[in-house]
Design a protein around this motif. Structure first.
Motif, PDB file in Angstrom:
ATOM      1  N   VAL A 247       4.458  25.481  -0.649  1.00  0.00           N
ATOM      2  CA  VAL A 247       3.512  24.442  -0.243  1.00  0.00           C
ATOM      3  C   VAL A 247       4.188  23.518   0.771  1.00  0.00           C
ATOM      4  O   VAL A 247       5.379  23.201   0.614  1.00  0.00           O
ATOM      5  N   TYR A 248       3.433  23.116   1.777  1.00  0.00           N
ATOM      6  CA  TYR A 248       3.893  22.053   2.682  1.00  0.00           C
ATOM      7  C   TYR A 248       2.922  20.884   2.531  1.00  0.00           C
ATOM      8  O   TYR A 248       1.699  21.068   2.615  1.00  0.00           O
ATOM      9  N   THR A 249       3.446  19.694   2.295  1.00  0.00           N
ATOM     10  CA  THR A 249       2.588  18.528   2.121  1.00  0.00           C
ATOM     11  C   THR A 249       3.093  17.364   2.958  1.00  0.00           C
ATOM     12  O   THR A 249       4.303  17.140   3.057  1.00  0.00           O
ATOM     13  N   THR A 250       2.161  16.638   3.546  1.00  0.00           N
ATOM     14  CA  THR A 250       2.521  15.411   4.274  1.00  0.00           C
ATOM     15  C   THR A 250       2.482  14.198   3.362  1.00  0.00           C
ATOM     16  O   THR A 250       2.820  13.100   3.788  1.00  0.00           O
ATOM     17  N   ARG A 251       2.050  14.385   2.108  1.00  0.00           N
ATOM     18  CA  ARG A 251       2.011  13.272   1.152  1.00  0.00           C
ATOM     19  C   ARG A 251       2.767  13.637  -0.136  1.00  0.00           C
ATOM     20  O   ARG A 251       2.193  13.732  -1.225  1.00  0.00           O
ATOM     21  N   PRO A 252       4.081  13.833  -0.021  1.00  0.00           N
ATOM     22  CA  PRO A 252       4.845  14.148  -1.236  1.00  0.00           C
ATOM     23  C   PRO A 252       4.867  13.001  -2.237  1.00  0.00           C
ATOM     24  O   PRO A 252       5.187  13.206  -3.412  1.00  0.00           O
ATOM     25  N   ASP A 253       4.491  11.789  -1.775  1.00  0.00           N
ATOM     26  CA  ASP A 253       4.446  10.646  -2.687  1.00  0.00           C
ATOM     27  C   ASP A 253       3.333  10.786  -3.719  1.00  0.00           C
ATOM     28  O   ASP A 253       3.280  10.007  -4.679  1.00  0.00           O
ATOM     29  N   THR A 362      -1.744   7.862  -8.236  1.00  0.00           N
ATOM     30  CA  THR A 362      -0.305   7.585  -8.111  1.00  0.00           C
ATOM     31  C   THR A 362      -0.074   6.203  -7.520  1.00  0.00           C
ATOM     32  O   THR A 362       1.014   5.658  -7.635  1.00  0.00           O
ATOM     33  N   TYR A 363      -1.084   5.658  -6.862  1.00  0.00           N
ATOM     34  CA  TYR A 363      -0.978   4.296  -6.350  1.00  0.00           C
ATOM     35  C   TYR A 363      -2.344   3.637  -6.379  1.00  0.00           C
ATOM     36  O   TYR A 363      -3.374   4.304  -6.510  1.00  0.00           O
ATOM     37  N   ALA A 364      -2.341   2.313  -6.270  1.00  0.00           N
ATOM     38  CA  ALA A 364      -3.569   1.522  -6.308  1.00  0.00           C
ATOM     39  C   ALA A 364      -3.456   0.413  -5.267  1.00  0.00           C
ATOM     40  O   ALA A 364      -2.354   0.117  -4.780  1.00  0.00           O
ATOM     41  N   PRO A 365      -4.574  -0.216  -4.914  1.00  0.00           N
ATOM     42  CA  PRO A 365      -4.509  -1.292  -3.915  1.00  0.00           C
ATOM     43  C   PRO A 365      -3.580  -2.413  -4.360  1.00  0.00           C
ATOM     44  O   PRO A 365      -3.545  -2.792  -5.542  1.00  0.00           O
ATOM     45  N   ALA A 366      -2.818  -2.939  -3.392  1.00  0.00           N
ATOM     46  CA  ALA A 366      -1.928  -4.063  -3.701  1.00  0.00           C
ATOM     47  C   ALA A 366      -2.741  -5.284  -4.107  1.00  0.00           C
ATOM     48  O   ALA A 366      -2.316  -6.073  -4.957  1.00  0.00           O
ATOM     49  N   ASN A 367      -3.917  -5.433  -3.504  1.00  0.00           N
ATOM     50  CA  ASN A 367      -4.810  -6.537  -3.850  1.00  0.00           C
ATOM     51  C   ASN A 367      -6.043  -5.954  -4.537  1.00  0.00           C
ATOM     52  O   ASN A 367      -6.923  -5.392  -3.892  1.00  0.00           O
ATOM     53  N   ASP A 368      -6.095  -6.048  -5.826  1.00  0.00           N
ATOM     54  CA  ASP A 368      -7.181  -5.455  -6.603  1.00  0.00           C
ATOM     55  C   ASP A 368      -8.488  -6.211  -6.332  1.00  0.00           C
ATOM     56  O   ASP A 368      -8.601  -7.407  -6.598  1.00  0.00           O
ATOM     57  N   ILE A 390       0.414  -0.450  -4.461  1.00  0.00           N
ATOM     58  CA  ILE A 390       1.257  -0.457  -5.652  1.00  0.00           C
ATOM     59  C   ILE A 390       1.381   0.972  -6.170  1.00  0.00           C
ATOM     60  O   ILE A 390       0.377   1.602  -6.523  1.00  0.00           O
ATOM     61  N   TYR A 391       2.592   1.496  -6.195  1.00  0.00           N
ATOM     62  CA  TYR A 391       2.816   2.838  -6.720  1.00  0.00           C
ATOM     63  C   TYR A 391       2.999   2.764  -8.236  1.00  0.00           C
ATOM     64  O   TYR A 391       3.947   2.153  -8.738  1.00  0.00           O
ATOM     65  N   VAL A 392       2.069   3.372  -8.955  1.00  0.00           N
ATOM     66  CA  VAL A 392       2.133   3.375 -10.412  1.00  0.00           C
ATOM     67  C   VAL A 392       2.748   4.681 -10.936  1.00  0.00           C
ATOM     68  O   VAL A 392       3.150   4.754 -12.108  1.00  0.00           O
ATOM     69  N   ARG A 393       2.799   5.697 -10.086  1.00  0.00           N
ATOM     70  CA  ARG A 393       3.458   6.962 -10.444  1.00  0.00           C
ATOM     71  C   ARG A 393       4.252   7.431  -9.230  1.00  0.00           C
ATOM     72  O   ARG A 393       4.063   8.522  -8.712  1.00  0.00           O
ATOM     73  N   GLY A 394       5.111   6.554  -8.739  1.00  0.00           N
ATOM     74  CA  GLY A 394       5.920   6.879  -7.576  1.00  0.00           C
ATOM     75  C   GLY A 394       7.317   7.282  -7.969  1.00  0.00           C
ATOM     76  O   GLY A 394       7.705   7.224  -9.135  1.00  0.00           O
ATOM     77  N   PHE A 395       8.120   7.695  -6.981  1.00  0.00           N
ATOM     78  CA  PHE A 395       9.479   8.159  -7.247  1.00  0.00           C
ATOM     79  C   PHE A 395      10.480   7.011  -7.325  1.00  0.00           C
ATOM     80  O   PHE A 395      11.622   7.199  -7.680  1.00  0.00           O
ATOM     81  N   GLN A 401       4.861  -0.745  -1.815  1.00  0.00           N
ATOM     82  CA  GLN A 401       5.399  -0.243  -0.552  1.00  0.00           C
ATOM     83  C   GLN A 401       4.282   0.463   0.214  1.00  0.00           C
ATOM     84  O   GLN A 401       3.211   0.744  -0.333  1.00  0.00           O
ATOM     85  N   THR A 402       4.536   0.711   1.484  1.00  0.00           N
ATOM     86  CA  THR A 402       3.552   1.424   2.284  1.00  0.00           C
ATOM     87  C   THR A 402       3.673   2.919   2.011  1.00  0.00           C
ATOM     88  O   THR A 402       4.687   3.393   1.478  1.00  0.00           O
TER      89      THR A 402
END
Length: 853
Positions: A247-253, A362-368, A390-395, A401-402
């Motif tokens: 697999v090749y992915t541009t969004r490994p995050d 894996t992420y949610a808006p920084a400003n809910d 906000i990364y809630v399931r990040g590495f 982070q952006t």
């Protein structure tokens, strides 16, 4: 005084230009050169008013540059190969060549009536053997340089026209000509290695400063450079030879939000599984009936087939994901396999909800803002990569982070843990140029059972298309033409067969600009001519060609340089690009007894009614379409008003990059204005010999201001601003009381400034007023900078915030002297007559005087 008759005047001056060879390009090392080129037309048979706008713009630039002392190249040719000619051959029982050349003759006669500054001595059509023979020669050169190859590929197949279609020729899943449902089919195809130049083509866009930003952005997106992660899912109990899915992915995050793995119906694993699974084979066959265009696949219903196989997630061997064959995945993109992250991809979310698969953010808006998350029924959350989330399931744990930073972190984490590696890839794929049709440039190779694929010998070029073909059955008639197809091998002499595929018409139009520099040469280009005339200084055409034509032309220039046909300075062939807007028109319709629309031509409608008094529905201005009959025939306009009127109208009403609406009233107004210009200019010769004191100088100053403004408008492609300035200068000349000599000089200058837009009228005025030679050859007038600054200025007088009067004073008058004149003015005297006093008087130099009572 005679009336201006376009019908009499315009042919006269067109003949004069032709006799004098005014626009025949000549190399002259003592002059700067200028090469202006409009995208050449397909010879459909008739010009439309959109052609008039496009070619008039180029003509304005060309005539202006000729007048400013440049050696001018302004050629014209015909993009003449393609499927429409074959369709016409089948419909009209006429050879495609006969149909094409007949249309060229007709359109050329229409072109000639517009008075364009074209060098017809360089004319060619891409279906001329002299042209496509040189194209075949370059194809062989490209083969030798490794820029051409042959491979199996999945293509768009039109089952009615029986040919491969490019993605842009597939509309809503159907062939653009036949209307048949397009299928995916695997065929052996020829390709240009354009992908080898991906980085170079992308990087060079930054240097194309005189291209529209939107076009450069479209090309950047099409080339599509991306940084991503290449890794593999371990396949559990896969068939023999298949133990992993790359697999090749541009969004490994988003890997920690994966809920399924999808593979293309053409993936090797899918092909292996379908051999023993009839249901999967049927599903794959259905998928292959779809085209390969991304837009079509995005619109289509997302369908999948659960293979029953599962893969292990690389970060948790106990975490298993199902493997689906999915109809929206192509082998040509990435690896032909994806992991689905439904929370952050709308396509994956549609698929997951259809097949009841997990949705995990894996992420949610920084400003809910209270918007529902995807797992709670909300839409997929896909923010720009530069937006903080906000990364809630990040590495890197739960952190803000952006996307860009998270992608870098994910790649670094995966590489450190032995899960794949960071890869830079491009969206741009190699250019498939094979077309299964007759009316195209033959690919100059021969297939030999002994020698393989052998290029034709150059001394045998051009490989001409056979004339004796028929179109009484679908497909490419070259396939069953034995005397053309069956030939001896150029290498061993044994029986062999010619390649029956012909080249994509994009190939024909990807180098014509270079051929115009030496169109009669026995080689694709002549080094000295190419070095002198290239690059194209100004290229003009529709934004619909912003991606493929321009991208292919940029590649071709590089390939031609690699083969010695263009200098290195010409690898970016177009220095400046302008994309013009369309000419639009209202649509007129009535309805039949079933309520279906019946469209009517503009000339059949007067004051909203047909000749029999029937009222028509009027749809607001839209792109001209033959099917909706809202087209304007330029020949009719020329016969009614003259070519100059059509030219003036399409230049005057709107900025050239925007659409312009053609109206009968607008054309009539343009015609009346040109008649007025003729009257005012001819009356200048009958003016009194002397005018009141100062009027000659005043007119001279206005003349130089007009020269400056019109020149700036032309040089900046602001033709409508130049036209507006010419309207104003015409009014100035009409009102002027200057003497005869001053008015004649101003009228001759007006003619010169109008000559790029209305060349016939300008020539007639020039000759009438005694101008030397042709106005087309006269040097462009230059503005005297000292004349652009007025010796006097007019200042408004504002009393208590309201404008009450104005005062004209010498530009260098001291402020205290201005104050005295203002206090003595009638306006201030009236304002203070009831005893009010001047509290403050403010002189803003060169702008205004404020009086506060």
């Amino acid at each position: 005084m005679s009336r201006y008759s376009a019908a009499e005047i315009e042919p006269k001056w067109q003949q004069a230009w032709e006799t004098a060879g005014t626009f025949t390009a000549q190399r002259d090392d003592a002059k700067p050169k200028y090469y202006v080129l409009e995208m050449f037309p397909y010879p459909s048979g008739n010009l439309h008013i959109g052609h008039v706008r496009n070619y008039t713009m180029g003509d304005v630039v060309a005539r202006y540059k000729l007048s400013t002392g440049h050696a001018l190249l302004h050629p014209m040719g015909w993009d003449a190969f393609g499927l429409p000619a074959e369709n016409a051959a089948m419909e009209k029982k006429i050879h495609p060549g006969a149909w094409t050349y007949k249309n060229i003759d007709n359109m050329k006669s229409q072109f000639s009536r517009l008075g364009l500054s074209l060098d017809w001595s360089r004319e060619f059509a891409t279906c001329d053997p002299e042209y496509y023979g040189q194209q075949q020669s370059m194809f062989i050169d490209f083969m030798e340089k490794g820029l051409v190859y042959r491979k199996n590929a999945v293509v768009n197949w039109d089952p009615v026209d029986m040919t491969v279609l490019a993605n842009e020729q597939v509309e809503d899943g159907k062939g653009w000509r036949s209307g048949a449902t397009v299928e995916r089919r695997e065929l052996t195809q020829w390709f240009f290695r354009i992908s080898d130049y991906s980085e170079e083509l992308l990087g060079a866009l930054d240097r194309l400063e005189n291209w529209p930003d939107k076009v450069r952005l479209m090309q950047r997106n099409w080339i599509g450079k991306s940084r991503g992660l290449q890794f593999a899912f371990g396949l559990i109990d896969g068939p023999t030879g298949h133990d992993r899915i790359e697999v090749y992915t541009t969004r490994p995050d988003t890997m920690l939000g994966a809920s399924f793995v999808g593979i293309s119906p053409d993936h090797p694993l899918a092909r292996a599984l379908e051999k023993d699974n009839a249901d999967l084979a049927a599903f794959n066959a259905e998928c292959r009936k779809m085209g390969t265009a991304e837009e079509e696949m995005e619109k289509a219903e997302k369908k999948g087939f659960d293979t029953g196989l599962r893969v292990r997630h690389p970060f948790d061997t106990a975490w298993e994901l199902p493997v689906y064959v999915a109809n929206f995945i192509l082998m040509d993109y990435g690896t032909g396999a994806i992991f689905g992250c439904p929370a952050h991809d709308a396509r994956d979310l549609e698929f997951a909800r259809k097949y009841d698969l997990p949705v995990v953010s894996t992420y949610a808006p920084a400003n809910d803002d209270g918007t529902a998350l995807p797992e709670d029924g909300g839409e997929a959350y896909v923010p720009p990569k530069t937006e903080p989330v906000i990364y809630v399931r990040g590495f890197a744990g739960e952190t803000e982070q952006t996307g860009e930073a998270a992608i870098d972190a994910a790649i670094a984490f995966c590489e450190a843990n032995g899960v794949g590696h960071g890869v830079t890839k491009f969206r741009l794929r190699d250019w498939g140029l094979s077309r299964q049709r007759y009316w195209g440039c033959p690919i100059p190779v021969i297939h030999c059972d002994t020698c393989g694929v052998v290029p034709e010998k150059k001394e045998n070029l051009p490989v001409k298309l056979p004339e004796d073909v028929t179109f009484d059955r679908p497909g490419n008639p070259l396939n069953w033409h034995p005397t053309w197809r069956d030939v001896p091998c150029p290498s061993c002499g044994k029986p062999a067969q010619r390649e029956t595929d012909t080249m994509d018409t994009f190939v024909d139009s990807s180098w014509y600009y270079a051929r115009f520099t030496s169109p009669g040469a026995a080689t694709p280009t002549v080094a000295d001519d190419a070095a002198y005339w290239m690059n194209v200084d100004q290229y003009i055409g529709g934004v619909e060609h912003a991606i493929l034509h321009l991208l292919y032309s940029r590649f071709f220039a590089r390939a031609m340089h690699a083969c010695g046909h263009l200098p290195e300075s010409a690898v970016e062939p177009f220095d400046a690009l302008f994309t013009q807007g369309m000419v639009t028109h209202e649509i007129y319709l009535t309805r039949d007894e079933n309520g279906r629309p019946v469209y009517h031509l503009p000339q059949d409608v007067t004051d909203g009614k047909l000749a029999d008094g029937t009222a028509v529905e009027i749809i607001p201005s839209a792109k001209m379409s033959k099917s909706k009959k809202n087209v304007v025939d330029p020949v009719t306009i020329i016969e009614q008003y003259g070519a100059d009127t059509a030219r003036w109208f399409v230049l005057s009403d709107s900025p050239p990059e925007r659409d312009v609406e053609w109206t009968a009233s607008g054309a009539e107004a343009a015609s009346k204005h040109l008649a007025r210009v003729w009257r005012i200019c001819t009356e200048a010769a009958e003016a009194p010999e002397e005018g009141p004191k100062g009027t000659d100088e005043a007119l001279l100053r206005e003349t130089h201001k007009a020269i400056h403004d019109v020149t700036m408008g032309i040089e900046s492609f602001g033709f409508n601003t130049s036209v507006a300035r010419l309207y104003a200068f015409t009014n100035t000349l009409q009102k002027s009381q200057a003497g005869r000599a001053a008015r004649i000089a101003a009228a001759k200058t007006l003619a010169q400034l109008m000559s790029p837009m209305t060349p016939h009228l300008a020539e007639e005025i020039w000759a009438h007023l005694g101008g030397s030679g042709l106005i087309a050859n006269a040097p462009w007038p230059k503005a005297d900078q000292s004349m652009l600054v007025d010796d006097e200025i007019t200042l408004p007088i504002q009393v208590n915030g309201k404008r009450r009067a104005e005062i004209t004073v010498p530009r260098d008058m001291p402020k205290d002297e201005i104050e005295k004149l203002v206090l003595a003015s009638d306006a201030v005297k009236r304002a203070t007559a009831d005893g009010a006093e001047v509290r403050k008087l403010i002189v803003v130099p060169g702008r205004i005087v404020n009086v506060v009572l």
